[in-house]
Structures are given as structure tokens and as C-alpha cells.
Design an enzyme around this catalytic site. Sequence first.
Site, short mmCIF file in Angstrom:
data_model
loop_
_atom_site.label_atom_id
_atom_site.label_comp_id
_atom_site.label_asym_id
_atom_site.label_seq_id
_atom_site.Cartn_x
_atom_site.Cartn_y
_atom_site.Cartn_z
N GLY A 19 6.77 2.16 -17.79
CA GLY A 19 5.71 2.10 -16.78
C GLY A 19 4.71 3.23 -16.98
O GLY A 19 4.15 3.76 -16.01
N GLY A 22 0.96 3.13 -15.49
CA GLY A 22 0.74 3.08 -14.05
C GLY A 22 0.13 4.36 -13.51
O GLY A 22 -0.17 5.30 -14.27
N ASP A 45 4.93 0.35 -21.67
CA ASP A 45 4.56 -0.44 -20.50
C ASP A 45 4.61 -1.90 -20.92
O ASP A 45 4.72 -2.21 -22.10
CB ASP A 45 3.16 -0.06 -20.00
CG ASP A 45 3.01 -0.30 -18.51
OD1 ASP A 45 2.79 0.66 -17.76
OD2 ASP A 45 3.13 -1.47 -18.08
N ARG A 47 2.17 -3.80 -20.74
CA ARG A 47 0.84 -4.11 -21.31
C ARG A 47 0.26 -2.82 -21.91
O ARG A 47 0.74 -1.74 -21.58
CB ARG A 47 -0.10 -4.61 -20.21
CG ARG A 47 -0.24 -3.57 -19.12
CD ARG A 47 -1.09 -3.97 -17.95
NE ARG A 47 -0.92 -2.97 -16.89
CZ ARG A 47 -1.59 -1.84 -16.78
NH1 ARG A 47 -2.52 -1.52 -17.67
NH2 ARG A 47 -1.35 -1.01 -15.80
N TYR A 153 10.30 -3.55 -0.69
CA TYR A 153 10.17 -2.34 -1.50
C TYR A 153 11.13 -1.25 -0.98
O TYR A 153 11.88 -0.65 -1.75
CB TYR A 153 8.72 -1.87 -1.42
CG TYR A 153 8.41 -0.60 -2.15
CD1 TYR A 153 8.47 -0.51 -3.53
CD2 TYR A 153 8.01 0.54 -1.44
CE1 TYR A 153 8.16 0.67 -4.19
CE2 TYR A 153 7.70 1.72 -2.09
CZ TYR A 153 7.78 1.79 -3.46
OH TYR A 153 7.47 2.95 -4.11
N1 SER Z 1 2.78 4.64 -2.16
C1 SER Z 1 3.84 3.69 -1.99
C2 SER Z 1 3.36 2.45 -1.35
O1 SER Z 1 2.43 2.54 -0.58
C3 SER Z 1 4.95 4.29 -1.18
O2 SER Z 1 5.93 4.77 -2.00
O3 SER Z 1 3.91 1.41 -1.55
#
Ligand code: SER
Length: 328
Positions: A19, A22, A45, A47, A153
Amino acid sequence: MQQSENIYLQMAETILILGACGQIGTELTQSLRLIHGNENVIASDIRYGEDSFVKEGPFEIIDATDRDTILAVIKKYEITQVYLMAAMLSATAEKYPQKAWELNMNSLLIILELAREKHIQTIYWPSSIAVFGPASPKINTPQDTIMNPTTVYGMSKLAGEHWCNYYHEKFGVDVRSLRYPGIISWKTKPGGGTTDYAVDIYFKAIEDGKYECFLGKDTQLPMMYMKDAIDATIQIMEANPSDIKVRTSYNLAAISFTPEQITSEIKKHISEFEITYAPDFRQDIANSWPQIIDDSKARTDWNWSHEFDLESMTKEMLKNIQSSMMSM
Ligand code: SER
């Protein structure tokens, strides 16, 4: 062999970053290359990223859920450390829950297994303030408290933290982790996070003189300037293993502010700047997260301290965005 060569060999690391193109991966790769040498830091990554960055040192195309390719690259370069920065952030993950879970969990389990099998020695894996939820204390959120994340997440990060701790306890895997707040940077923009407004606002202030914010004006969230995030990451990875007392993930904090507060800071430099508010689904995510994090454990265990406050970060952001636009 001379003793000095011996010491050098013990310290030499060959690093793989998954990654690397990113928001955090880009600057982390550049910092690690300054410390360890371009050839010893392999960026990867799914890409290709910005050309010049990719050409500065070794680069491999890797899908972070593809164990065979990861293992082949580890063997090719004799990798000792992996930084697993590939992830789907909070807002995008709400749109693709299954995909987010698969990417965020499978990539971690692959790397933990490769460490258990002794293909690598040390792992860095980022967690997030998203591990907390509506029942967690919002002010001075402690290291250990009620954690009931309501986003995919956050669920993936909380489960991941416990997998890290499990592999450390059961198999002695040296895995280190930080619960990042919203990270603010100008080199590479974030994608798909709830805290992204605090990056976009600086670009829009310079480009358009106005910004429509997707969070309400009083939404306070923990944030941090990129330089502090990179420093913390490198510091925890360089710390003595015995100083790392938390093997889930450390609370990490610098500043907390609302959209209204960042706006008044920007107005000190761009007085005509205007903000409007149009909260969307990301408001619910933000409402479930802490406002101010207690990171005293990181400060005690491995001497963490931050450098940038809202004022100094705003100066840096505006100055750097302006000069990068002029050089385009
Ligand atoms: N910056 C992240 C988000 O907003 C939080 O870990 O998903």
C-alpha cells in the site's frame, strides 16, 4: 569480521511496504528510504503510483491479499520487515462491507502467518480511532475501555488488533501497531475516510476560496499532521521490543478540532475563505468516534510526543500546497 560490521548487519533491515502509493504509504516510503537506503525499501501497491516516487527505488505490483506474490517478493529481496498499509477506509468500507472485511482482514492474516513461519521478523500494522464506538468515552478516551465499533472499518481494525495480540502471545510474532487519528497531509490525498474533510478543506481554500463540508461545524475529531504520524510509526518500529507493552494497538494523539475551528485558523491566512455545511452519511460515523484520545501509554512506554498543533499544521499545509501548485 570486525565488530563494527557485525553491529551494522544486526541493524540492517530490508523493508516491504504494502500500500505504498496511499496517503501514509507514500510519505512513509520516502522517510524509510532516507533512513535505510532506497534499495532496502521495496514499495508495492496494487497499482503504479506517481512516476517519480515509484522510480526512486524498487517497486512491485502486489495485491495485499495475494499470499503467493507477497511470499515471492519477500524471498526475492530477503525482506525482514513488512509495513501493511493497504486498507479500505471507513466511508468506502460502508459502501462495500464484504470487500472491506476481506481486504482488511485477509491481508493482515497473511502477514501474521508469514511472520509465524519466520519468513519475516517484524510487522507494522495500523489501527484507528475507529475501533471505538458510541459507548466509548468521547473525551480522553482511554487505552482500554468499552469498544463497540459500528462501522465495518472499525470492526475490522478491532478484530485485527486482537489477531496481532494473539500472534504475539501465542507465537512470539513481533507486531507493532498504532491507532491513528485522522491524518492530514499535502503530498498524497487520503481516499474514502471520514476525516478526509480536514485535508480537502486546505486544497479548496486555496483553489476556490470556499468549501462545502460533509460534517457539521461542531464535529470534533482527533487529528494529526503527517510528519507526526510518520515519526510515531518509525519510533515504535525502532523501539526496544521490551518497551512495547501493548500488542493490540496504542492510542496515539496530537490535536483535536472541529470544522469550525480549522476554518477560523485558515481564515487567518485566507480571510475571504468561506465554509458551508452539508452533513451526509459520514456524520453518523464521526458521531460514533472519540473527540479527544488519551495516548499517555504511548508517551510513557516509548516516549512519544507530537510536534504540530492546529496553528503550525495550518501554516505548513497552506505553504506546501501553494508551492506544489506553483511547481506544477
Ligand atoms: N482516517 C480514517 C478514516 O476516516 C480513520 O482511521 O476512515
